[in-house]
Design a protein around this motif. Sequence first.
Motif, short mmCIF file in Angstrom:
data_model
loop_
_atom_site.label_atom_id
_atom_site.label_comp_id
_atom_site.label_asym_id
_atom_site.label_seq_id
_atom_site.Cartn_x
_atom_site.Cartn_y
_atom_site.Cartn_z
N ARG A 1 4.17 -28.36 34.09
CA ARG A 1 5.44 -28.27 33.35
C ARG A 1 5.39 -27.24 32.24
O ARG A 1 6.33 -26.47 32.04
CB ARG A 1 5.80 -29.64 32.74
N ASN A 2 4.29 -27.26 31.49
CA ASN A 2 4.23 -26.46 30.27
C ASN A 2 3.70 -25.05 30.46
O ASN A 2 4.01 -24.15 29.67
CB ASN A 2 3.35 -27.17 29.23
N GLU A 3 2.90 -24.86 31.53
CA GLU A 3 2.24 -23.56 31.68
C GLU A 3 2.48 -22.90 33.03
O GLU A 3 2.11 -21.74 33.22
CB GLU A 3 0.74 -23.72 31.43
N GLY A 4 3.08 -23.65 33.97
CA GLY A 4 3.40 -23.06 35.26
C GLY A 4 2.25 -23.19 36.26
O GLY A 4 1.11 -23.47 35.88
N PRO A 5 2.55 -22.97 37.55
CA PRO A 5 1.53 -23.17 38.60
C PRO A 5 0.34 -22.22 38.50
O PRO A 5 -0.78 -22.58 38.88
CB PRO A 5 2.31 -22.93 39.90
N LEU A 6 0.54 -21.02 37.98
CA LEU A 6 -0.57 -20.07 37.88
C LEU A 6 -1.61 -20.51 36.85
O LEU A 6 -2.74 -20.01 36.87
CB LEU A 6 -0.05 -18.67 37.53
N ALA A 7 -1.23 -21.45 35.98
CA ALA A 7 -2.19 -21.94 34.98
C ALA A 7 -3.38 -22.63 35.63
O ALA A 7 -4.45 -22.71 35.04
CB ALA A 7 -1.50 -22.91 34.02
#
Length: 298
Positions: free
Chosen positions: A52-58
């Motif tokens: 949610r906070n950093e996106g799937p690439l995180a």
Amino acid sequence: MSQTAKDLTAGTVGGIAQVLVGQPFDIVKVRMQTSAKGTYRGMLDCAGGILRNEGPLAFYKGTLSPLLGIGACVSIQFGVLEYTKRYFSAYNSRVGQDASQGAQLSSPQLVIAGALAGLGNGFVSGPVEHIRIRLQIQSNTNAVYRGPFDAINKIASKYGVRGIYKGQGVTFLREAMGYGAYFLAYEKLVQREMALYGIRRDQISPGSAILYGAAAGYALWAVIYPIDVVKSRIQTDGFSPSDGQKYRSALHCVRTVWRTEGIGAFTRGLVPTLIRSPFANGATFLGFEMASRLLSSI
């Protein structure tokens, strides 16, 4: 190619496979290991927060460092392992066993070979994992390092080589104990199948390599997980008291965490690790075995 070069190349293939498969699970493990008690309700809560906070690439944050480093680490592991296995096989033959018996190493010999592989690997895995963990615990809003090379440059310029190798003592302990168990489990399972069906090593199916790699991964983590937690705590700690350093040594870390957070802190993040382990370690041994078979024809 020499046999050692083939072992190193096949190990690199296994290491790359391990990183690509295991990295999303690893970042969840590290976030849970290094967070304060109660930060996450569990693995899914942690993973959901990252998404949610950093996106799937995180989930692939800090991947460049392990992709380069873990490829080298696993290459060293298998290079040392296979060299030591050949040494013990030759020794067994010299003391009166025939060649086929000499190839079947004893459990103590396999543990020693695995421990030496882990120690050799530790010279690279220590700094690689230190940099990876520093990057993994960053959120998008409090990033100190722009990437692995920026992290290396900033840490080395301020703290020198000692800063890059932070937590190295506990890393060596983890690697020697863990990889002794890791390769013992895998090699014993391979020996068992070869003896049971009367086949050569290169006739073992890819499915068996994955299954035995998964079992070896569980043997590894059963031995080292609490040590890994201590390593993660030390490698994400401050470099000095002025930087907010909480732990003076590995032993001080164990005592502090036990006193303030209880024994449960030493298993925090275990679930994503156990989920990750069969996939990452199965991929590692599959990559190594398949690459070894391909290179054997060269």
